[in-house]
Design a protein around this motif. Structure first.
Motif, PDB file in Angstrom:
ATOM      1  N   LYS A 148     -16.473 -49.456  39.554  1.00  0.00           N
ATOM      2  CA  LYS A 148     -15.768 -50.610  39.852  1.00  0.00           C
ATOM      3  C   LYS A 148     -16.441 -51.738  40.738  1.00  0.00           C
ATOM      4  O   LYS A 148     -16.023 -52.720  40.329  1.00  0.00           O
ATOM      5  CB  LYS A 148     -14.382 -50.160  40.508  1.00  0.00           C
ATOM      6  N   ALA A 149     -17.478 -51.249  41.386  1.00  0.00           N
ATOM      7  CA  ALA A 149     -18.281 -52.168  42.076  1.00  0.00           C
ATOM      8  C   ALA A 149     -18.987 -52.812  41.302  1.00  0.00           C
ATOM      9  O   ALA A 149     -19.516 -54.109  41.788  1.00  0.00           O
ATOM     10  CB  ALA A 149     -18.970 -51.385  43.276  1.00  0.00           C
ATOM     11  N   SER A 150     -19.254 -52.697  40.181  1.00  0.00           N
ATOM     12  CA  SER A 150     -20.237 -53.419  39.413  1.00  0.00           C
ATOM     13  C   SER A 150     -19.741 -54.943  39.043  1.00  0.00           C
ATOM     14  O   SER A 150     -18.609 -54.886  38.786  1.00  0.00           O
ATOM     15  CB  SER A 150     -20.341 -52.586  37.884  1.00  0.00           C
ATOM     16  N   ASP A 151     -20.657 -55.868  38.985  1.00  0.00           N
ATOM     17  CA  ASP A 151     -20.128 -57.194  38.735  1.00  0.00           C
ATOM     18  C   ASP A 151     -19.743 -57.530  37.168  1.00  0.00           C
ATOM     19  O   ASP A 151     -19.495 -58.834  36.863  1.00  0.00           O
ATOM     20  CB  ASP A 151     -20.936 -58.282  39.132  1.00  0.00           C
ATOM     21  N   ALA A 152     -20.069 -56.575  36.327  1.00  0.00           N
ATOM     22  CA  ALA A 152     -19.911 -56.840  34.857  1.00  0.00           C
ATOM     23  C   ALA A 152     -18.492 -56.830  34.328  1.00  0.00           C
ATOM     24  O   ALA A 152     -17.706 -56.393  34.827  1.00  0.00           O
ATOM     25  CB  ALA A 152     -20.724 -55.629  34.145  1.00  0.00           C
ATOM     26  N   GLN A 175     -15.323 -43.576  39.481  1.00  0.00           N
ATOM     27  CA  GLN A 175     -14.609 -44.895  39.420  1.00  0.00           C
ATOM     28  C   GLN A 175     -15.183 -45.852  40.498  1.00  0.00           C
ATOM     29  O   GLN A 175     -15.152 -46.856  40.402  1.00  0.00           O
ATOM     30  CB  GLN A 175     -13.225 -44.546  39.448  1.00  0.00           C
ATOM     31  N   SER A 176     -15.362 -45.402  42.114  1.00  0.00           N
ATOM     32  CA  SER A 176     -15.556 -46.278  42.980  1.00  0.00           C
ATOM     33  C   SER A 176     -16.942 -47.350  42.505  1.00  0.00           C
ATOM     34  O   SER A 176     -16.956 -48.176  42.757  1.00  0.00           O
ATOM     35  CB  SER A 176     -15.744 -45.539  44.114  1.00  0.00           C
ATOM     36  N   ILE A 221     -15.605 -47.803  25.997  1.00  0.00           N
ATOM     37  CA  ILE A 221     -15.801 -49.150  26.480  1.00  0.00           C
ATOM     38  C   ILE A 221     -14.473 -49.548  27.296  1.00  0.00           C
ATOM     39  O   ILE A 221     -13.391 -49.178  26.706  1.00  0.00           O
ATOM     40  CB  ILE A 221     -15.920 -50.050  25.168  1.00  0.00           C
ATOM     41  N   GLU A 222     -14.673 -50.319  28.386  1.00  0.00           N
ATOM     42  CA  GLU A 222     -13.385 -50.661  29.061  1.00  0.00           C
ATOM     43  C   GLU A 222     -13.774 -52.042  29.891  1.00  0.00           C
ATOM     44  O   GLU A 222     -14.913 -52.493  30.212  1.00  0.00           O
ATOM     45  CB  GLU A 222     -13.209 -49.877  30.257  1.00  0.00           C
ATOM     46  N   LYS A 223     -12.612 -52.910  30.013  1.00  0.00           N
ATOM     47  CA  LYS A 223     -12.697 -53.946  30.829  1.00  0.00           C
ATOM     48  C   LYS A 223     -12.725 -53.484  32.089  1.00  0.00           C
ATOM     49  O   LYS A 223     -12.073 -52.381  32.640  1.00  0.00           O
ATOM     50  CB  LYS A 223     -11.457 -54.516  30.696  1.00  0.00           C
ATOM     51  N   ASN A 224     -13.652 -54.247  33.051  1.00  0.00           N
ATOM     52  CA  ASN A 224     -14.002 -53.570  34.157  1.00  0.00           C
ATOM     53  C   ASN A 224     -12.947 -54.052  35.413  1.00  0.00           C
ATOM     54  O   ASN A 224     -12.890 -54.809  36.228  1.00  0.00           O
ATOM     55  CB  ASN A 224     -15.268 -54.124  34.783  1.00  0.00           C
ATOM     56  N   ASP A 225     -11.673 -53.346  35.158  1.00  0.00           N
ATOM     57  CA  ASP A 225     -10.658 -53.696  36.018  1.00  0.00           C
ATOM     58  C   ASP A 225     -10.015 -52.247  36.273  1.00  0.00           C
ATOM     59  O   ASP A 225      -9.060 -51.659  35.558  1.00  0.00           O
ATOM     60  CB  ASP A 225      -9.299 -54.546  35.187  1.00  0.00           C
ATOM     61  N   ASN A 226     -10.336 -51.845  37.550  1.00  0.00           N
ATOM     62  CA  ASN A 226     -10.165 -50.178  37.616  1.00  0.00           C
ATOM     63  C   ASN A 226     -10.319 -49.265  36.498  1.00  0.00           C
ATOM     64  O   ASN A 226      -9.479 -48.736  36.155  1.00  0.00           O
ATOM     65  CB  ASN A 226      -8.325 -50.060  38.212  1.00  0.00           C
TER      66      ASN A 226
END
Length: 279
Positions: free
Chosen positions: A103-107, A99-100, A171-176
């Protein structure tokens, strides 16, 4: 728009995982040699030959991994740019590390796909998963049809029907992001935001002596030439399969039994999900 991560655990220590289905101790040197052989023959070879290279393959190893095995890992990393090895302190550190990193991805969105280190995927695996992408904050994708290969000679190859299987993508929104590993694959049956896809066979479960619980549940005849056009095993493994392959005509009764049982389980689980039994 999105980034795609295939995520695999390799030799992470876990308190309740000490033996395989034959009650043989795991995580020994012998286990590692056998597991790297399976990994190279069936898993690494299929990921290396993906038609779509737009993904990262995150593979997690235990921090206690010996130097001789780390050398093998470094060699893979040098040859395969998509391969990203990580070393963490057992299963307790596994999900937080995933997760860490993601989460750091800019997508804006991320796709996470689960893959066991002894299983195989088709050449178009990445491409077909990405074709399913839509901008949804949370959507699990379950490709329920695949193949299964029994590696105890003679080799047997059959179709497989398996809901909530170990090849699920998310598929997820990249918010935590939770990632696909936030649940065991069987627990995705409780997820409302899940679609099941029947049209593509993009995975093959490998049945071998070190499996914890798996057994061969394949059915129907599979054209070996067609299969090898889509699934790339190591050259020695493919040659061995071709030499000692047993056509489905030799295990017709088992095929019929497996097909009936697979369909029974499929419709039972489908009905239970529709009726809200999985909560």
């Amino acid at each position: 728009m999105f980034k795609h991560f295939v995520i695999t655990r390799f030799n992470l220590k876990k308190k309740d995982w000490v033996t395989n289905k034959n009650n043989v101790e795991v995580l020994t040197d012998e286990w590692h040699y056998n597991r790297f052989r399976l990994f190279n023959d069936f898993c690494l070879s299929t990921i290396s030959n993906q038609t779509n290279k737009n993904f990262e393959w995150l593979v997690y190893f235990d921090s206690s991994t010996k130097a001789e095995f780390r050398a093998i890992i470094s060699d893979i990393e040098a040859k395969l740019p998509n391969f990203k090895p990580f070393f963490v302190d057992g299963m307790d550190a596994y999900l937080p590390a995933i997760q860490s990193y993601i989460k750091a991805s800019d997508a804006d969105y991320v796709i996470t796909s689960r893959l066991d280190n002894d299983d195989s995927v088709s050449k178009d695996y990445i491409d077909i998963i990405q074709q399913q992408f839509i901008e949804k904050p949370f959507l699990a994708i379950d490709f329920i049809n695949g193949y299964t290969l029994n590696t105890s000679k003679p080799y047997r190859l059959g179709k497989k029907l398996h809901q909530f299987n170990p090849f699920i993508s998310l598929i997820e929104k990249n918010d935590n992001p939770m990632t696909v590993w936030s649940k065991t694959h069987g627990n995705w049956k409780k997820e409302k935001n899940l679609i099941q896809i029947k049209d593509h066979r993009i995975w093959c479960s490998i049945i071998h002596t070190e499996n914890k619980v798996n057994e061969f549940t394949g059915y129907d005849a599979v054209n070996l030439e067609h299969f090898f056009k889509r699934f790339t095993f190591s050259s020695t493994t493919e040659e061995s399969i071709r030499h000692d392959f047993q056509d489905q005509s030799h295990w017709t009764l088992l095929s019929t039994k497996n097909k009936m049982l697979s369909n029974y389980k499929y419709y039972r689980r489908k009905l239970k999900k529709q009726l809200g039994f999985y909560k």
